[in-house]
Design a protein around this motif. Structure first.
Motif: not given
Length: 68
Positions: A47-48, A51, A54-55
């Motif tokens: 998950s990290t 994220t 995407v960032a």
């Protein structure tokens, strides 16, 4: 009729089997708990990472302000 030595031997054997069964159950529970913890850690990592990916893509492809 059993003599005392034979009764003690059978009682000791029964106790040893019960203790081994309990130890086996505790070990299995510990391994299951460790596996569950590892799976949750892997989910958090994925998950990290998603994220962060995407960032990073948003930062790399953000429009550049030419007035600066």
């Amino acid at each position: 009729m059993f003599d005392i030595a034979q009764q003690c031997s059978e009682a000791g054997t029964t106790l040893m089997h019960a203790q081994l069964a309990a130890l086996r159950a505790y070990t299995q529970a510990m391994l299951d708990g460790g596996l569950l913890c590892a799976e949750r850690q892997a989910d958090v990592y994925r998950s990290t990472l998603a994220t962060g990916t995407v960032a990073a893509r948003q930062i790399l492809w953000a429009p550049v302000d030419s007035k600066r």
